[in-house]
Write an enzyme that holds these catalytic residues in place. Structure first.
Site, PDB file in Angstrom:
ATOM      1  N   ASN A   9      36.872  -0.614  13.249  1.00  0.00           N
ATOM      2  CA  ASN A   9      36.859   0.009  11.928  1.00  0.00           C
ATOM      3  C   ASN A   9      37.331   1.448  12.122  1.00  0.00           C
ATOM      4  O   ASN A   9      36.575   2.294  12.592  1.00  0.00           O
ATOM      5  CB  ASN A   9      35.436  -0.033  11.353  1.00  0.00           C
ATOM      6  CG  ASN A   9      35.327   0.739  10.040  1.00  0.00           C
ATOM      7  OD1 ASN A   9      36.329   1.156   9.462  1.00  0.00           O
ATOM      8  ND2 ASN A   9      34.096   0.929   9.579  1.00  0.00           N
ATOM      9  N   LYS A  11      37.992   3.585   9.982  1.00  0.00           N
ATOM     10  CA  LYS A  11      37.502   4.501   8.930  1.00  0.00           C
ATOM     11  C   LYS A  11      38.665   5.352   8.417  1.00  0.00           C
ATOM     12  O   LYS A  11      39.780   4.861   8.332  1.00  0.00           O
ATOM     13  CB  LYS A  11      36.315   5.323   9.463  1.00  0.00           C
ATOM     14  CG  LYS A  11      35.224   4.414  10.069  1.00  0.00           C
ATOM     15  CD  LYS A  11      33.916   5.106  10.345  1.00  0.00           C
ATOM     16  CE  LYS A  11      32.915   4.106  10.903  1.00  0.00           C
ATOM     17  NZ  LYS A  11      31.596   4.688  11.184  1.00  0.00           N
ATOM     18  N   HIS A  94      30.005  -1.470   3.810  1.00  0.00           N
ATOM     19  CA  HIS A  94      29.698  -0.578   4.934  1.00  0.00           C
ATOM     20  C   HIS A  94      28.703   0.476   4.450  1.00  0.00           C
ATOM     21  O   HIS A  94      28.774   0.923   3.302  1.00  0.00           O
ATOM     22  CB  HIS A  94      30.979   0.085   5.454  1.00  0.00           C
ATOM     23  CG  HIS A  94      30.757   0.797   6.756  1.00  0.00           C
ATOM     24  ND1 HIS A  94      30.176   2.038   6.815  1.00  0.00           N
ATOM     25  CD2 HIS A  94      31.006   0.423   8.035  1.00  0.00           C
ATOM     26  CE1 HIS A  94      30.074   2.402   8.092  1.00  0.00           C
ATOM     27  NE2 HIS A  94      30.574   1.439   8.857  1.00  0.00           N
ATOM     28  N   GLU A  96      28.525   3.530   4.887  1.00  0.00           N
ATOM     29  CA  GLU A  96      29.149   4.757   4.366  1.00  0.00           C
ATOM     30  C   GLU A  96      29.587   4.568   2.920  1.00  0.00           C
ATOM     31  O   GLU A  96      29.529   5.488   2.110  1.00  0.00           O
ATOM     32  CB  GLU A  96      30.332   5.163   5.272  1.00  0.00           C
ATOM     33  CG  GLU A  96      29.828   5.704   6.605  1.00  0.00           C
ATOM     34  CD  GLU A  96      30.765   5.483   7.774  1.00  0.00           C
ATOM     35  OE1 GLU A  96      31.940   5.135   7.571  1.00  0.00           O
ATOM     36  OE2 GLU A  96      30.300   5.660   8.923  1.00  0.00           O
ATOM     37  N   GLU A 166      24.517  -3.264  11.281  1.00  0.00           N
ATOM     38  CA  GLU A 166      24.740  -1.886  11.701  1.00  0.00           C
ATOM     39  C   GLU A 166      23.573  -1.005  11.249  1.00  0.00           C
ATOM     40  O   GLU A 166      23.559  -0.541  10.093  1.00  0.00           O
ATOM     41  CB  GLU A 166      26.027  -1.326  11.080  1.00  0.00           C
ATOM     42  CG  GLU A 166      27.285  -2.085  11.435  1.00  0.00           C
ATOM     43  CD  GLU A 166      28.531  -1.205  11.284  1.00  0.00           C
ATOM     44  OE1 GLU A 166      29.237  -1.041  12.288  1.00  0.00           O
ATOM     45  OE2 GLU A 166      28.775  -0.672  10.191  1.00  0.00           O
ATOM     46  N   GLY A 172      27.704   6.347  14.706  1.00  0.00           N
ATOM     47  CA  GLY A 172      28.285   7.653  14.987  1.00  0.00           C
ATOM     48  C   GLY A 172      27.348   8.642  15.650  1.00  0.00           C
ATOM     49  O   GLY A 172      27.661   9.825  15.749  1.00  0.00           O
ATOM     50  N   SER A 213      27.528   2.870  17.530  1.00  0.00           N
ATOM     51  CA  SER A 213      27.684   3.508  18.840  1.00  0.00           C
ATOM     52  C   SER A 213      27.970   2.507  19.962  1.00  0.00           C
ATOM     53  O   SER A 213      27.485   2.676  21.088  1.00  0.00           O
ATOM     54  CB  SER A 213      26.462   4.373  19.179  1.00  0.00           C
ATOM     55  OG  SER A 213      26.332   5.429  18.233  1.00  0.00           O
TER      56      SER A 213
END
Ligand code: 13P
Length: 253
Positions: A9, A11, A94, A96, A166, A172, A213
């Protein structure tokens, strides 16, 4: 046997030129790797160029989001009809997008149905935040996200979906979740919810990735877990060397 699926991904990273270069390097790196489905998810702007750079290689291509309508007055949105011309996968829900763009479980469900109707394979993301994790709410929360995302989807379609677990606190941060705990949550909450909805056969055929991560030096610890079928990789997918290493370490053994 479920084939592990390792998706990058990207992003909001990579210009078209950078995306093409990365794709070529990944393609070269995974050429001889068997038993792993590799998927690249560049930004919309690079989808066509990455598709071209993948060529006949058996690498999948995915988008990072989409609208659920086929067309209409939705300025700035991209539809499943448009994506179906370009790619095979689409990341949906996702964290985010849920956090910064107001995506809801209901919206994710609408998108998943639309993606399936257009022959796209949804990669549906679920995962708890740190507060929920600390409060011991992970299993219930993630199970609820899965039920909501799969609502009204037939067993046949459900079996095609990929789920990415996730945990938000692992994304991250450099702090990956504990592999055995990920395995437990996937078995209990994700396959458990799917077994309630569709029965054991579907629950066992859905592929469930881990994301958060994932790096070359920790991926093997996830790959050996019985419930984990590959990885959804953010930061480490932006470089060919680290992404290829992750793909190689994800081969079934
Ligand atoms: P990182 O691998 O950078 O933690 O990102 C994970 C992720 O969000 C993939 O979708």
């Amino acid at each position: 046997m479920r084939t592990p699926i390792v998706a990058g991904n990207w992003k909001m990273h990579k210009t078209i030129a950078e995306a093409v270069e990365l794709t070529r390097d990944v393609r070269r790196g995974v050429m001889d790797v068997e038993g792993v489905q590799v998927v690249l998810c560049p930004p919309f702007t690079a989808l066509a160029a990455v598709r071209e750079a993948i060529g006949p290689a058996g690498i999948g291509l995915g988008a990072q989001n989409m609208h659920y309508e086929e067309q209409g007055a939705f300025t700035g949105e991209i539809s499943p009809l448009m994506l179906a011309e370009l790619c095979q996968y689409v990341i949906l829900g996702h964290s985010e997008r849920r956090q910064y763009f107001g995506e809801t479980d209901e919206g994710v469900n609408k998108k998943a149905r639309a993606a399936l109707a257009h022959g796209l394979t949804p990669i549906i993301c679920v995962g708890e935040n740190l507060e929920q994790n600390r409060a011991g709410e992970t299993a219930a929360f993630v199970g609820g996200q899965v039920r909501a995302a799969f609502e009204g989807i037939s067993a046949e379609d459900a079996a095609r979906i990929v789920v990415a677990y996730e945990p938000i606190w692992a994304i991250g941060t450099g702090v990956a979740a504990v592999p055995a705990e990920v395995n437990r949550i996937i078995g209990l909450s994700i396959r458990g919810a799917l077994a309630d909805m569709y029965g054991e056969a579907v629950a066992q055929s859905v592929r469930v990735q881990y994301g958060g991560s994932v790096k070359p030096d920790n991926v093997a610890d996830f790959a050996v877990q019985s419930e984990i079928d590959g990885a959804l990789v953010g930061g480490a997918s932006l470089r060919a060397d680290s992404f290829v290493a992750i793909v190689k370490a994800s081969r079934p053994r």
